[in-house]
Design a protein around this motif. Sequence first.
Motif, PDB file in Angstrom:
ATOM      1  N   ASP A   1       9.420  -5.767   7.161  1.00 32.12           N
ATOM      2  CA  ASP A   1       8.619  -4.557   7.014  1.00 32.12           C
ATOM      3  C   ASP A   1       9.350  -3.544   6.133  1.00 32.12           C
ATOM      4  O   ASP A   1      10.483  -3.165   6.422  1.00 32.12           O
ATOM      5  CB  ASP A   1       8.346  -3.954   8.394  1.00 32.12           C
ATOM      6  N   GLY A   2       8.705  -3.133   5.049  1.00 34.71           N
ATOM      7  CA  GLY A   2       9.297  -2.105   4.197  1.00 34.71           C
ATOM      8  C   GLY A   2      10.324  -2.629   3.225  1.00 34.71           C
ATOM      9  O   GLY A   2      11.413  -2.058   3.091  1.00 34.71           O
ATOM     10  N   LEU A   3      10.006  -3.705   2.524  1.00 34.70           N
ATOM     11  CA  LEU A   3      10.952  -4.307   1.587  1.00 34.70           C
ATOM     12  C   LEU A   3      11.456  -3.289   0.574  1.00 34.70           C
ATOM     13  O   LEU A   3      12.629  -3.319   0.176  1.00 34.70           O
ATOM     14  CB  LEU A   3      10.289  -5.479   0.863  1.00 34.70           C
ATOM     15  N   ASP A   4      10.598  -2.377   0.144  1.00 32.31           N
ATOM     16  CA  ASP A   4      10.976  -1.396  -0.876  1.00 32.31           C
ATOM     17  C   ASP A   4      12.059  -0.440  -0.409  1.00 32.31           C
ATOM     18  O   ASP A   4      12.719   0.215  -1.215  1.00 32.31           O
ATOM     19  CB  ASP A   4       9.748  -0.590  -1.296  1.00 32.31           C
ATOM     20  N   GLN A   5      12.270  -0.346   0.914  1.00 27.17           N
ATOM     21  CA  GLN A   5      13.225   0.611   1.443  1.00 27.17           C
ATOM     22  C   GLN A   5      14.607   0.015   1.670  1.00 27.17           C
ATOM     23  O   GLN A   5      15.508   0.699   2.137  1.00 27.17           O
ATOM     24  CB  GLN A   5      12.685   1.218   2.742  1.00 27.17           C
ATOM     25  N   TYR A   6      14.766  -1.259   1.341  1.00 22.00           N
ATOM     26  CA  TYR A   6      16.069  -1.900   1.503  1.00 22.00           C
ATOM     27  C   TYR A   6      16.749  -2.042   0.154  1.00 22.00           C
ATOM     28  O   TYR A   6      16.333  -2.838  -0.687  1.00 22.00           O
ATOM     29  CB  TYR A   6      15.909  -3.276   2.158  1.00 22.00           C
ATOM     30  N   GLY A   7      17.779  -1.251  -0.061  1.00 16.32           N
ATOM     31  CA  GLY A   7      18.526  -1.332  -1.296  1.00 16.32           C
ATOM     32  C   GLY A   7      17.747  -0.795  -2.483  1.00 16.32           C
ATOM     33  O   GLY A   7      16.688  -0.178  -2.358  1.00 16.32           O
ATOM     34  N   SER A   8      18.282  -1.052  -3.660  1.00 16.35           N
ATOM     35  CA  SER A   8      17.647  -0.634  -4.903  1.00 16.35           C
ATOM     36  C   SER A   8      16.986  -1.831  -5.555  1.00 16.35           C
ATOM     37  O   SER A   8      17.128  -2.971  -5.110  1.00 16.35           O
ATOM     38  CB  SER A   8      18.703  -0.060  -5.854  1.00 16.35           C
ATOM     39  N   SER A   9      16.242  -1.570  -6.639  1.00 19.85           N
ATOM     40  CA  SER A   9      15.613  -2.680  -7.347  1.00 19.85           C
ATOM     41  C   SER A   9      16.657  -3.677  -7.831  1.00 19.85           C
ATOM     42  O   SER A   9      16.393  -4.879  -7.913  1.00 19.85           O
ATOM     43  CB  SER A   9      14.793  -2.144  -8.528  1.00 19.85           C
ATOM     44  N   LYS A  10      17.849  -3.194  -8.122  1.00 25.67           N
ATOM     45  CA  LYS A  10      18.915  -4.079  -8.597  1.00 25.67           C
ATOM     46  C   LYS A  10      19.475  -4.932  -7.471  1.00 25.67           C
ATOM     47  O   LYS A  10      19.627  -6.148  -7.619  1.00 25.67           O
ATOM     48  CB  LYS A  10      20.041  -3.250  -9.234  1.00 25.67           C
ATOM     49  N   THR A  11      19.763  -4.315  -6.326  1.00 29.80           N
ATOM     50  CA  THR A  11      20.414  -5.050  -5.246  1.00 29.80           C
ATOM     51  C   THR A  11      19.464  -6.019  -4.546  1.00 29.80           C
ATOM     52  O   THR A  11      19.907  -7.014  -3.970  1.00 29.80           O
ATOM     53  CB  THR A  11      21.013  -4.086  -4.203  1.00 29.80           C
ATOM     54  N   ARG A  12      18.168  -5.762  -4.579  1.00 34.14           N
ATOM     55  CA  ARG A  12      17.229  -6.666  -3.919  1.00 34.14           C
ATOM     56  C   ARG A  12      16.623  -7.678  -4.883  1.00 34.14           C
ATOM     57  O   ARG A  12      15.804  -8.511  -4.490  1.00 34.14           O
ATOM     58  CB  ARG A  12      16.112  -5.884  -3.225  1.00 34.14           C
ATOM     59  N   SER A  13      17.008  -7.624  -6.148  1.00 32.64           N
ATOM     60  CA  SER A  13      16.376  -8.455  -7.177  1.00 32.64           C
ATOM     61  C   SER A  13      16.544  -9.945  -6.921  1.00 32.64           C
ATOM     62  O   SER A  13      15.623 -10.737  -7.169  1.00 32.64           O
ATOM     63  CB  SER A  13      16.926  -8.099  -8.563  1.00 32.64           C
ATOM     64  N   GLY A  14      17.709 -10.357  -6.422  1.00 26.28           N
ATOM     65  CA  GLY A  14      17.944 -11.778  -6.179  1.00 26.28           C
ATOM     66  C   GLY A  14      17.018 -12.363  -5.137  1.00 26.28           C
ATOM     67  O   GLY A  14      16.444 -13.450  -5.329  1.00 26.28           O
ATOM     68  N   LEU A  15      16.846 -11.626  -4.049  1.00 29.50           N
ATOM     69  CA  LEU A  15      15.985 -12.112  -2.975  1.00 29.50           C
ATOM     70  C   LEU A  15      14.517 -12.073  -3.395  1.00 29.50           C
ATOM     71  O   LEU A  15      13.754 -13.003  -3.112  1.00 29.50           O
ATOM     72  CB  LEU A  15      16.196 -11.283  -1.711  1.00 29.50           C
ATOM     73  N   ILE A  16      14.119 -11.018  -4.096  1.00 27.15           N
ATOM     74  CA  ILE A  16      12.743 -10.928  -4.566  1.00 27.15           C
ATOM     75  C   ILE A  16      12.449 -12.047  -5.558  1.00 27.15           C
ATOM     76  O   ILE A  16      11.357 -12.630  -5.560  1.00 27.15           O
ATOM     77  CB  ILE A  16      12.481  -9.545  -5.200  1.00 27.15           C
ATOM     78  N   GLU A  17      13.418 -12.373  -6.393  1.00 29.38           N
ATOM     79  CA  GLU A  17      13.234 -13.470  -7.339  1.00 29.38           C
ATOM     80  C   GLU A  17      13.026 -14.794  -6.611  1.00 29.38           C
ATOM     81  O   GLU A  17      12.226 -15.635  -7.027  1.00 29.38           O
ATOM     82  CB  GLU A  17      14.445 -13.566  -8.267  1.00 29.38           C
ATOM     83  N   LEU A  18      13.752 -14.971  -5.507  1.00 28.00           N
ATOM     84  CA  LEU A  18      13.583 -16.179  -4.706  1.00 28.00           C
ATOM     85  C   LEU A  18      12.162 -16.259  -4.161  1.00 28.00           C
ATOM     86  O   LEU A  18      11.524 -17.316  -4.212  1.00 28.00           O
ATOM     87  CB  LEU A  18      14.587 -16.186  -3.549  1.00 28.00           C
TER      88      LEU A  18
ATOM     89  N   GLY B   1       0.828  -1.192   0.000  1.00 28.00           N
ATOM     90  CA  GLY B   1       0.000   0.000   0.000  1.00 28.00           C
ATOM     91  C   GLY B   1       0.861   1.240   0.000  1.00 28.00           C
ATOM     92  O   GLY B   1       2.073   1.177   0.230  1.00 28.00           O
ATOM     93  N   ILE B   2       0.244   2.384  -0.259  1.00 28.31           N
ATOM     94  CA  ILE B   2       0.973   3.641  -0.289  1.00 28.31           C
ATOM     95  C   ILE B   2       1.345   4.053   1.132  1.00 28.31           C
ATOM     96  O   ILE B   2       0.824   3.504   2.109  1.00 28.31           O
ATOM     97  CB  ILE B   2       0.139   4.739  -0.977  1.00 28.31           C
ATOM     98  N   PRO B   3       2.246   5.034   1.291  1.00 31.08           N
ATOM     99  CA  PRO B   3       2.596   5.501   2.629  1.00 31.08           C
ATOM    100  C   PRO B   3       1.363   5.939   3.414  1.00 31.08           C
ATOM    101  O   PRO B   3       0.471   6.608   2.876  1.00 31.08           O
ATOM    102  CB  PRO B   3       3.524   6.685   2.351  1.00 31.08           C
ATOM    103  N   GLY B   4       1.300   5.526   4.675  1.00 32.00           N
ATOM    104  CA  GLY B   4       0.190   5.905   5.530  1.00 32.00           C
ATOM    105  C   GLY B   4      -0.987   4.958   5.500  1.00 32.00           C
ATOM    106  O   GLY B   4      -1.993   5.193   6.171  1.00 32.00           O
ATOM    107  N   SER B   5      -0.868   3.866   4.749  1.00 26.87           N
ATOM    108  CA  SER B   5      -1.996   2.937   4.641  1.00 26.87           C
ATOM    109  C   SER B   5      -2.037   1.918   5.775  1.00 26.87           C
ATOM    110  O   SER B   5      -3.002   1.160   5.877  1.00 26.87           O
ATOM    111  CB  SER B   5      -1.950   2.211   3.293  1.00 26.87           C
ATOM    112  N   GLY B   6      -1.019   1.889   6.625  1.00 30.29           N
ATOM    113  CA  GLY B   6      -1.060   1.027   7.809  1.00 30.29           C
ATOM    114  C   GLY B   6      -0.210  -0.221   7.745  1.00 30.29           C
ATOM    115  O   GLY B   6      -0.366  -1.122   8.570  1.00 30.29           O
ATOM    116  N   LYS B   7       0.730  -0.284   6.821  1.00 29.94           N
ATOM    117  CA  LYS B   7       1.552  -1.488   6.661  1.00 29.94           C
ATOM    118  C   LYS B   7       2.393  -1.781   7.894  1.00 29.94           C
ATOM    119  O   LYS B   7       2.399  -2.914   8.408  1.00 29.94           O
ATOM    120  CB  LYS B   7       2.478  -1.331   5.443  1.00 29.94           C
ATOM    121  N   THR B   8       3.091  -0.780   8.390  1.00 34.68           N
ATOM    122  CA  THR B   8       3.960  -0.983   9.548  1.00 34.68           C
ATOM    123  C   THR B   8       3.153  -1.263  10.806  1.00 34.68           C
ATOM    124  O   THR B   8       3.554  -2.074  11.647  1.00 34.68           O
ATOM    125  CB  THR B   8       4.865   0.251   9.755  1.00 34.68           C
ATOM    126  N   THR B   9       1.999  -0.628  10.929  1.00 36.73           N
ATOM    127  CA  THR B   9       1.143  -0.887  12.092  1.00 36.73           C
ATOM    128  C   THR B   9       0.677  -2.334  12.107  1.00 36.73           C
ATOM    129  O   THR B   9       0.653  -2.988  13.156  1.00 36.73           O
ATOM    130  CB  THR B   9      -0.074   0.056  12.086  1.00 36.73           C
TER     131      THR B   9
END
Length: 202
Positions: A143-160, A39-47
């Motif tokens: 929590d907050g997968l999008d905030q860890y690294g760039s799309s390139k650096t997190r691509s391996g784990l996301i692919e898994l 969800g977008i920021p403020g939608s309650g993901k971290t809560t």
Amino acid sequence: MLSIPNVDKCIGNTRTEIIQETHTWTASATTQYIWWVNGIPGSGKTTIARTVELELAQENIVVSVIRKPMDGVQLPSMSEVIGSIAYNLARGLDTITQDMYQGCFQKSLVLLESAFLDSVIKPLKAAEMSKQLIDKKVVIILDGLDQYGSSKTRSGLIELFSEGIADVPSCFRFLITSRPEEDIVRALSSKSHIKEIKLDIH
């Protein structure tokens, strides 16, 4: 050491239905072992992530939490995230601590996919097969997968996550929260082993 934000538990009816569903999810034999809340920021993901952590910790469930960094805090690399997952699980599961430490640190986390399998999944599977995890569930919250690294650096784990983990332990659950970034949406949407939960701001 990852920082812990000051996030309160869900109060009242805030996302109550999602919180209640997580209890069924962890207790069931579902093949959807990954839940992806976006969800977008403020939608309650971290809560939601924080509430699930607090509630599951009261049950016979081992919870490893990687919390979204606070503003101004240097973001950890994906290798540090995997190291933190293994460390947290090792603390909660004394019987497989050695395997998790060896898998995590001997490989220096050069290959993220291999490191995650060797330091987290394989020790859990071995412990499950040897009946060391009887009546236990293991939940990893990222929590907050999008905030860890760039799309390139997190691509391996996301692919898994996208392709699925072969022979995944039945005790294993993974709760991921993120913003709907293009690379994450492309990888995690419409997968049979992933339940997608989209949050709106009401």
